[in-house]
Motif scaffolding. Structure first.
Motif, PDB file in Angstrom:
ATOM      1  N   ARG A 283       0.811  -1.213   0.000  1.00  5.98           N
ATOM      2  CA  ARG A 283       0.000   0.000   0.000  1.00  5.98           C
ATOM      3  C   ARG A 283       0.845   1.264   0.000  1.00  5.98           C
ATOM      4  O   ARG A 283       0.323   2.366  -0.244  1.00  5.98           O
ATOM      5  CB  ARG A 283      -0.928  -0.003   1.219  1.00  5.98           C
TER       6      ARG A 283
ATOM      7  N   GLN B 285      -0.873   5.221   9.795  1.00  5.97           N
ATOM      8  CA  GLN B 285      -2.028   4.386   9.487  1.00  5.97           C
ATOM      9  C   GLN B 285      -2.920   5.044   8.453  1.00  5.97           C
ATOM     10  O   GLN B 285      -3.445   4.383   7.546  1.00  5.97           O
ATOM     11  CB  GLN B 285      -2.828   4.091  10.762  1.00  5.97           C
ATOM     12  N   VAL B 286      -3.075   6.355   8.528  1.00  2.00           N
ATOM     13  CA  VAL B 286      -3.956   7.031   7.579  1.00  2.00           C
ATOM     14  C   VAL B 286      -3.371   6.998   6.170  1.00  2.00           C
ATOM     15  O   VAL B 286      -4.118   7.011   5.183  1.00  2.00           O
ATOM     16  CB  VAL B 286      -4.245   8.484   8.024  1.00  2.00           C
TER      17      VAL B 286
ATOM     18  N   LEU C 111      -1.887   4.421   4.868  1.00  2.00           N
ATOM     19  CA  LEU C 111      -2.310   3.125   4.345  1.00  2.00           C
ATOM     20  C   LEU C 111      -3.797   3.131   4.002  1.00  2.00           C
ATOM     21  O   LEU C 111      -4.223   2.532   3.002  1.00  2.00           O
ATOM     22  CB  LEU C 111      -2.001   2.023   5.360  1.00  2.00           C
ATOM     23  N   GLU C 112      -4.593   3.815   4.828  1.00  2.00           N
ATOM     24  CA  GLU C 112      -6.029   3.879   4.558  1.00  2.00           C
ATOM     25  C   GLU C 112      -6.304   4.668   3.278  1.00  2.00           C
ATOM     26  O   GLU C 112      -7.153   4.280   2.462  1.00  2.00           O
ATOM     27  CB  GLU C 112      -6.741   4.506   5.755  1.00  2.00           C
ATOM     28  N   VAL C 113      -5.607   5.781   3.104  1.00  2.00           N
ATOM     29  CA  VAL C 113      -5.777   6.572   1.881  1.00  2.00           C
ATOM     30  C   VAL C 113      -5.318   5.770   0.670  1.00  2.00           C
ATOM     31  O   VAL C 113      -5.933   5.837  -0.406  1.00  2.00           O
ATOM     32  CB  VAL C 113      -5.006   7.906   1.986  1.00  2.00           C
TER      33      VAL C 113
ATOM     34  N   ASP D 125      -5.589   2.638   0.205  1.00  2.00           N
ATOM     35  CA  ASP D 125      -6.682   1.743  -0.164  1.00  2.00           C
ATOM     36  C   ASP D 125      -7.789   2.490  -0.896  1.00  2.00           C
ATOM     37  O   ASP D 125      -8.353   1.992  -1.872  1.00  2.00           O
ATOM     38  CB  ASP D 125      -7.256   1.059   1.087  1.00  2.00           C
ATOM     39  N   VAL D 126      -8.098   3.678  -0.421  1.00  2.00           N
ATOM     40  CA  VAL D 126      -9.182   4.459  -1.018  1.00  2.00           C
ATOM     41  C   VAL D 126      -8.826   4.911  -2.438  1.00  2.00           C
ATOM     42  O   VAL D 126      -9.637   4.824  -3.367  1.00  2.00           O
ATOM     43  CB  VAL D 126      -9.517   5.681  -0.138  1.00  2.00           C
TER      44      VAL D 126
ATOM     45  N   ASP E  63      -6.502  13.137  10.959  1.00  2.92           N
ATOM     46  CA  ASP E  63      -6.635  11.977  10.071  1.00  2.92           C
ATOM     47  C   ASP E  63      -8.027  11.834   9.473  1.00  2.92           C
ATOM     48  O   ASP E  63      -8.157  11.530   8.277  1.00  2.92           O
ATOM     49  CB  ASP E  63      -6.257  10.695  10.821  1.00  2.92           C
TER      50      ASP E  63
ATOM     51  N   LEU F  60      -8.691  11.598   5.450  1.00  3.49           N
ATOM     52  CA  LEU F  60      -9.392  10.479   4.840  1.00  3.49           C
ATOM     53  C   LEU F  60     -10.649  10.949   4.118  1.00  3.49           C
ATOM     54  O   LEU F  60     -10.985  10.470   3.035  1.00  3.49           O
ATOM     55  CB  LEU F  60      -9.733   9.445   5.908  1.00  3.49           C
TER      56      LEU F  60
ATOM     57  N   ARG G 147     -11.682  10.512   0.177  1.00  2.00           N
ATOM     58  CA  ARG G 147     -12.931   9.865  -0.251  1.00  2.00           C
ATOM     59  C   ARG G 147     -13.729  10.737  -1.202  1.00  2.00           C
ATOM     60  O   ARG G 147     -14.540  10.226  -1.984  1.00  2.00           O
ATOM     61  CB  ARG G 147     -13.747   9.501   0.979  1.00  2.00           C
TER      62      ARG G 147
END
Length: 229
Positions: free
Chosen positions: A144, A170-171, A173-175, A177-178, A212, A216, A220
């Motif tokens: 990621r 962590q954010v 990695l989340e971004v 994914d998005v 964060d 995110l 999105r």
């Protein structure tokens, strides 16, 4: 007059979105290997300019022959002969065609790196100037994470992704994914490092500031039709 193979490779790079799919099946691995020789030769130190040119000329000639043999006859004739004698003249490795050069084709074919040419090349260089870290010599990199490739094939990870050492935010990695950073690392890197209307600044500047959810949320918005960076 003899054609400049570096100029012809540059012309292929300029028209790669159309020419790439026209190559004969199985041609890409051979072309990738030959262009790796070109890139290695052009990147190697040489005592003088003549040595530098001669180092890559043989590899460039072989790459040109491979390209012309793999293309439909009409396309090969257009590349090598359209415009009359002398269309691609000289021997300089720095030959440019419509703002593209032979190294652009190396990046397109070897690295699948679309950030080439007069429009996207400067964006690539801007993103590569940001603080970065080299991928670890051993161990897998989290898929990621954003990994960018330099002109010579070296990889680097934008440093903003890491909270401490090799620990990513962590954010981030989340971004990833998005925004599908695995498919578009350059676009996602540009999103992190450029001013953003939603956050009021480059999202990377907000890391570690307790914002964060806002970061995110801004990511999105891009998944919604009409979302803007």
């Amino acid at each position: 007059m003899r054609m400049n193979p570096f100029a012809l490779l540059a012309a292929v790079a300029a028209d790669w979105p159309r020419l790439g799919p026209l190559l004969a099946p199985g041609a890409h691995p051979e072309l990738r290997a030959l262009l790796t020789e070109v890139r290695t030769a052009l990147g190697a130190p040489a005592p003088d300019a003549r040595d530098h040119e001669e180092a890559g000329h043989g590899a460039a000639d072989r790459a040109v022959r491979a390209v012309l043999a793999a293309l439909p006859a009409g396309e090969a004739a257009r590349l090598s002969g359209d415009g009359g004698p002398g269309r691609f003249v000289g021997t300089s490795p720095s030959a440019v065609h419509q703002g593209f050069d032979a190294m652009d084709l190396c990046m397109l074919v070897i690295d699948d790196n679309p950030m080439v040419g007069p429009l996207l090349g400067p964006v690539r260089e801007r993103l590569l100037r940001a603080p970065a870290a080299s991928p670890p010599g051993t161990g897998a990199v989290d898929p990621r994470l954003i990994v960018l490739t330099r002109e010579n094939g070296e990889r680097q990870l934008p440093a903003f992704q890491f909270e401490a050492g090799t620990m990513p935010w962590q954010v981030v990695l989340e971004v990833a994914d998005v925004l599908h950073a695995d498919r578009d690392p350059w676009g996602v890197a540009d999103w992190w490092l450029s001013a953003n209307a939603w956050t009021g600044t480059a999202p990377a500047r907000l890391l570690g500031q307790g914002r964060d959810p806002e970061i995110l949320g801004a990511a999105r918005t891009l998944t919604v039709t009409g979302g803007e960076w």
